[in-house]
Design a protein around this motif. Structure first.
Motif, mmCIF file in Angstrom:
data_model
loop_
_atom_site.group_PDB
_atom_site.id
_atom_site.type_symbol
_atom_site.label_atom_id
_atom_site.label_comp_id
_atom_site.label_asym_id
_atom_site.label_seq_id
_atom_site.Cartn_x
_atom_site.Cartn_y
_atom_site.Cartn_z
ATOM 1 N N HIS A 305 0.817 -1.213 0.000
ATOM 2 C CA HIS A 305 0.000 0.000 0.000
ATOM 3 C C HIS A 305 0.851 1.264 0.000
ATOM 4 C CE1 HIS A 305 -2.406 -3.247 1.899
ATOM 5 N NE2 HIS A 305 -3.319 -2.797 1.071
ATOM 6 N N GLN A 306 2.123 1.122 -0.403
ATOM 7 C CA GLN A 306 3.039 2.245 -0.633
ATOM 8 C C GLN A 306 3.344 3.075 0.622
ATOM 9 O OE1 GLN A 306 0.430 1.640 -3.202
ATOM 10 N NE2 GLN A 306 2.121 0.286 -3.747
ATOM 11 N N SER A 307 3.246 2.462 1.791
ATOM 12 C CA SER A 307 3.713 3.180 2.984
ATOM 13 C C SER A 307 5.220 3.383 2.863
ATOM 14 C CB SER A 307 3.389 2.385 4.250
ATOM 15 O OG SER A 307 1.998 2.335 4.461
ATOM 16 N N THR A 308 5.690 4.579 3.167
ATOM 17 C CA THR A 308 7.094 4.926 2.990
ATOM 18 C C THR A 308 7.679 5.373 4.318
ATOM 19 O OG1 THR A 308 6.582 5.651 0.731
ATOM 20 C CG2 THR A 308 8.712 6.299 1.627
ATOM 21 N N PHE A 309 8.893 4.853 4.620
ATOM 22 C CA PHE A 309 9.551 5.136 5.900
ATOM 23 C C PHE A 309 10.943 5.709 5.617
ATOM 24 C CE2 PHE A 309 6.717 1.531 6.228
ATOM 25 C CZ PHE A 309 5.971 1.776 7.369
ATOM 26 N N ARG A 316 10.548 6.870 10.499
ATOM 27 C CA ARG A 316 9.217 7.465 10.652
ATOM 28 C C ARG A 316 8.449 7.385 9.337
ATOM 29 N NH1 ARG A 316 8.725 12.697 8.647
ATOM 30 N NH2 ARG A 316 10.676 13.578 7.868
ATOM 31 N N VAL A 317 7.117 7.439 9.429
ATOM 32 C CA VAL A 317 6.261 7.361 8.247
ATOM 33 C C VAL A 317 6.237 8.727 7.568
ATOM 34 C CG1 VAL A 317 3.969 6.807 7.377
ATOM 35 C CG2 VAL A 317 4.840 5.638 9.404
ATOM 36 N N ILE A 318 6.561 8.740 6.274
ATOM 37 C CA ILE A 318 6.503 9.996 5.527
ATOM 38 C C ILE A 318 5.426 9.951 4.445
ATOM 39 C CG2 ILE A 318 8.897 10.576 5.973
ATOM 40 C CD1 ILE A 318 9.586 9.559 3.189
ATOM 41 N N PHE A 319 4.854 8.755 4.205
ATOM 42 C CA PHE A 319 3.777 8.648 3.222
ATOM 43 C C PHE A 319 3.055 7.327 3.432
ATOM 44 C CE2 PHE A 319 2.066 7.242 -0.875
ATOM 45 C CZ PHE A 319 1.265 8.318 -1.210
ATOM 46 N N GLY A 320 1.753 7.320 3.130
ATOM 47 C CA GLY A 320 0.998 6.076 3.152
ATOM 48 C C GLY A 320 0.203 5.858 4.416
ATOM 49 N N PRO A 321 -0.493 4.722 4.476
ATOM 50 C CA PRO A 321 -1.446 4.483 5.567
ATOM 51 C C PRO A 321 -0.850 3.912 6.851
ATOM 52 C CG PRO A 321 -1.550 2.692 3.979
ATOM 53 C CD PRO A 321 -0.564 3.692 3.430
ATOM 54 N N ALA A 322 0.450 3.616 6.882
ATOM 55 C CA ALA A 322 1.047 3.054 8.102
ATOM 56 C C ALA A 322 0.855 4.012 9.269
ATOM 57 C CB ALA A 322 2.522 2.759 7.884
ATOM 58 N N GLY A 323 0.601 3.442 10.453
ATOM 59 C CA GLY A 323 0.253 4.268 11.598
ATOM 60 C C GLY A 323 1.418 4.706 12.457
ATOM 61 N N HIS A 324 2.552 4.014 12.394
ATOM 62 C CA HIS A 324 3.679 4.390 13.249
ATOM 63 C C HIS A 324 4.981 3.905 12.610
ATOM 64 C CE1 HIS A 324 2.062 0.496 14.580
ATOM 65 N NE2 HIS A 324 3.316 0.150 14.775
ATOM 66 N N ALA A 325 6.084 4.362 13.160
ATOM 67 C CA ALA A 325 7.400 4.061 12.592
ATOM 68 C C ALA A 325 7.756 2.591 12.759
ATOM 69 C CB ALA A 325 8.456 4.938 13.258
#
Length: 357
Positions: A305-309, A316-325
């Motif tokens: 889902h393209q979550s970006t860290f 840390r999350v800089i994009f996408g639906p992830a909720g935490h680092a």
């Protein structure tokens, strides 16, 4: 048993009036003016239980027996769920070897359901009133007199069910219906809090070496080049282990080497070794494995889902639906020069869960 063999005092003579009122035995004759005359209901035939109290009591005992069997089957379901190990298998002809727990649960649950249904059917067919009633169609909107009639019919049905008089049936039925839902309650125990703290911990502990997932060899700092991405697992975890998938789903690591000057987060720098950082490979959105790394930006991307860290800033999350680092694993080097863990993750890996707090 014919009606001639029944004592006069046991015959339901008082029902003759009811039968006349409902049209039992009334036959209309077809003629030229009315070729399709309503023939009426056939004469009502009494069951043996209607005219012989001993037969009615036998039916009552049969119904009570079926409800009692249902109660015993429900108790057997609960006992099987608690006592039979899920790994145990038995041979059942002609199916073959199957899970003993599944067989016991299915058999006991089926018996509990079947005997409740069979008891209710036998009760209705032998003890409840079976008088046929013809009722004329009426408008959808019920007038007050119809409502009064429905209420009266309900009271009459409750009376004819003999539930108040047949206490043995009533008590065993209540027992069967009260015990059976416990089967579903027992299944709810798997929802929870049985995992206890298992979701909060992984195999990682102090002194456990980092092993390359591809070569299955322990990692040295020199094996990790700047800008490269390496996947690691705990020492001692092998693919042929029975719980390999369960353990690697929590303990999988990605190892990246950064220039120490490029690490923005102070804690991340302290937990690294010469710029080598170890983060959980499990995305914090829905648990997909992260596998895409951008060397120039130090970003890792989850393909689901393209979550970006950002691995240079505490993941840390800089994009996408992830909720935490992503959780970081503190690493160091042992006396033999291999990378090792200095403890477990400080927080649960993967997606959040309801009791995480």
């Amino acid at each position: 048993m014919s009606s001639q063999e029944i004592p006069e005092e046991n015959r339901p003579a008082e029902r003759a009036t009811d039968e006349d009122a409902h049209g039992h035995g009334a036959v209309a004759v077809a003629d030229e003016q009315n070729p399709f005359a309503n023939p009426g209901l056939p004469p009502h035939e009494h069951r043996i239980q209607d005219i012989d109290e001993r037969a009615a009591q036998r039916s009552e005992r049969v119904v009570a027996f079926l409800f009692t069997v249902s109660m015993l089957a429900t108790v057997a379901f609960i006992a099987s769920y608690v006592a039979i190990p899920k790994e145990e298998a038995i041979y059942v002809f002609p199916i073959g070897h199957i899970s003993a727990l599944n067989f016991a649960l299915g058999l006991s649950l089926g018996v509990a359901l079947f005997t409740i249904g069979a008891g209710a059917v036998h009760w209705a067919r032998t003890l409840m009133s079976d008088v046929e009633i013809a009722d004329e169609r009426h408008p959808i909107e019920a007038p007050p007199e119809v409502k009064a009639k429905v209420l009266a019919d309900f009271k009459e049905g409750a009376k004819e069910s003999v539930l108040g008089r047949r206490k043995l049936i009533r008590n065993t039925m209540f027992g069967a219906l009260a015990l059976f839902p416990l089967s579903g309650v027992m299944l709810l125990r798997d929802l929870g809090p049985l995992p206890e703290t298992k979701l909060r911990h992984t195999m990682w502990r102090k002194g456990l070496q980092l092993v390359n997932m591809n070569t299955n060899e322990p990692l040295r700092p020199s094996d990790v080049a700047v800008g490269s991405l390496t996947f690691a697992k705990p020492e001692g975890l092998e693919e042929h282990d029975e719980d390999f998938q369960k353990q690697i789903a929590k303990a999988a690591l990605m190892i990246v080497r950064l220039q120490p000057d490029n690490i923005k987060d102070k804690k991340e720098l302290e937990w690294s070794h010469e710029g080598i950082v170890a983060y959980s490979k499990i995305c914090t959105h829905v648990g997909c494995p992260i596998s895409l790394y951008e060397q120039q930006t130090h970003h890792v991307l989850c393909p689901c889902h393209q979550s970006t860290f950002d691995l240079s800033d505490g993941a840390r999350v800089i994009f996408g639906p992830a909720g935490h680092a992503l959780p970081q694993l503190r690493i160091g080097v042992n006396d033999e020069g291999y990378l090792e863990a200095l403890g477990d993750f400080e927080e649960p890996v993967g997606p959040a869960f309801w009791e995480r707090g």
